[in-house]
Design a protein around this motif. Structure first.
Motif, PDB file in Angstrom:
ATOM      1  N   MET A  42       0.843  -1.201   0.000  1.00 41.97           N
ATOM      2  CA  MET A  42       0.000   0.000   0.000  1.00 41.97           C
ATOM      3  C   MET A  42       0.878   1.250   0.000  1.00 41.97           C
ATOM      4  N   LEU A  43       1.926   1.228   0.816  1.00 43.41           N
ATOM      5  CA  LEU A  43       2.836   2.373   0.876  1.00 43.41           C
ATOM      6  C   LEU A  43       3.598   2.541  -0.439  1.00 43.41           C
ATOM      7  N   ARG A  60      11.057  -1.613   5.253  1.00 37.54           N
ATOM      8  CA  ARG A  60      10.858  -0.763   6.435  1.00 37.54           C
ATOM      9  C   ARG A  60       9.697   0.197   6.195  1.00 37.54           C
ATOM     10  N   LEU A  61       8.623  -0.022   6.916  1.00 36.84           N
ATOM     11  CA  LEU A  61       7.383   0.692   6.659  1.00 36.84           C
ATOM     12  C   LEU A  61       7.450   2.178   7.018  1.00 36.84           C
ATOM     13  N   VAL A  62       8.078   2.531   8.124  1.00 41.88           N
ATOM     14  CA  VAL A  62       8.193   3.938   8.496  1.00 41.88           C
ATOM     15  C   VAL A  62       9.017   4.682   7.449  1.00 41.88           C
ATOM     16  N   PHE A  63      10.089   4.076   7.007  1.00 38.56           N
ATOM     17  CA  PHE A  63      10.931   4.676   5.963  1.00 38.56           C
ATOM     18  C   PHE A  63      10.109   4.922   4.695  1.00 38.56           C
ATOM     19  N   LEU A  64       9.323   3.915   4.282  1.00 32.62           N
ATOM     20  CA  LEU A  64       8.487   4.077   3.089  1.00 32.62           C
ATOM     21  C   LEU A  64       7.472   5.201   3.257  1.00 32.62           C
ATOM     22  N   ALA A  65       6.853   5.267   4.413  1.00 28.91           N
ATOM     23  CA  ALA A  65       5.867   6.325   4.671  1.00 28.91           C
ATOM     24  C   ALA A  65       6.526   7.697   4.623  1.00 28.91           C
ATOM     25  N   GLY A  69       6.048  10.837   1.847  1.00 30.16           N
ATOM     26  CA  GLY A  69       5.520  12.133   2.240  1.00 30.16           C
ATOM     27  C   GLY A  69       4.291  12.050   3.127  1.00 30.16           C
ATOM     28  N   LEU A  70       3.998  10.876   3.648  1.00 33.22           N
ATOM     29  CA  LEU A  70       2.862  10.718   4.556  1.00 33.22           C
ATOM     30  C   LEU A  70       3.249  11.182   5.957  1.00 33.22           C
ATOM     31  N   ALA A  71       2.405  12.002   6.550  1.00 37.64           N
ATOM     32  CA  ALA A  71       2.628  12.445   7.921  1.00 37.64           C
ATOM     33  C   ALA A  71       1.952  11.451   8.856  1.00 37.64           C
ATOM     34  N   LEU A  72       2.743  10.786   9.664  1.00 33.81           N
ATOM     35  CA  LEU A  72       2.240   9.766  10.577  1.00 33.81           C
ATOM     36  C   LEU A  72       2.085  10.330  11.978  1.00 33.81           C
ATOM     37  N   SER A  73       1.043   9.889  12.665  1.00 33.06           N
ATOM     38  CA  SER A  73       0.920  10.191  14.086  1.00 33.06           C
ATOM     39  C   SER A  73       1.936   9.313  14.824  1.00 33.06           C
ATOM     40  N   LEU A  79       3.002   1.657  15.259  1.00 32.37           N
ATOM     41  CA  LEU A  79       2.406   0.481  14.628  1.00 32.37           C
ATOM     42  C   LEU A  79       3.262   0.004  13.460  1.00 32.37           C
ATOM     43  N   LEU A  80       3.687   0.925  12.609  1.00 36.69           N
ATOM     44  CA  LEU A  80       4.487   0.534  11.451  1.00 36.69           C
ATOM     45  C   LEU A  80       5.826  -0.064  11.867  1.00 36.69           C
ATOM     46  N   GLU A  81       6.408   0.446  12.934  1.00 33.08           N
ATOM     47  CA  GLU A  81       7.656  -0.140  13.431  1.00 33.08           C
ATOM     48  C   GLU A  81       7.422  -1.561  13.932  1.00 33.08           C
TER      49      GLU A  81
END
Length: 127
Positions: A42-43, A60-65, A69-73, A79-81
């Motif tokens: 999805m990312l 690595r999901l956080v890296f992909l986000a 350019g997605l701003a994560l809470s 969760l992604l970690e």
């Protein structure tokens, strides 16, 4: 949508279906592994749509986000970690035994529900 993004989105949906099948069969660690694959794809679809480029070759999901350019809470980042760890823990034998022991039905349902919510959130953000 571009065909590259469609590839990632279709593949993500297929992986999500496999996660459900594995859950039904009681193969909880691999259900979570396929949950990871779902979010990863999805990312990557988001990245393709946002940047018009091939996504980074990473799990690595956080890296992909972040690269997308997605701003994560902080909760989404956490969760992604955690879900990124499912990718490694399900695949490598030295980690597998302890991870499998943690993967009760309740643990797996909790994380698959969180993955489903994150999947829906990313889908809403698709450009």
């Amino acid at each position: 949508m571009g065909s590259k993004a469609d590839f990632w989105l279709i593949s993500a949906e297929n992986d999500w279906n496999v996660a459900g099948h594995l859950l039904d069969k009681g193969d909880y660690s691999y259900a979570l592994f396929f949950g990871h694959l779902t979010l990863e794809k999805m990312l990557k679809a988001y990245f393709v749509l946002a940047h018009g480029e091939t996504p980074p070759l990473t799990h690595r999901l956080v890296f992909l986000a972040e690269k997308s350019g997605l701003a994560l809470s902080p909760e989404q980042q956490e969760l992604l970690e955690t879900v990124t760890d499912f990718n490694l823990e399900a695949r490598y034998p030295d980690e597998k035994f302890s991870f499998k022991k943690r993967c009760t039905r309740e643990f797996t349902l909790h994380y698959l529900d969180s993955i489903r919510e994150m999947k829906a959130w990313i889908a809403k953000k698709l450009p």
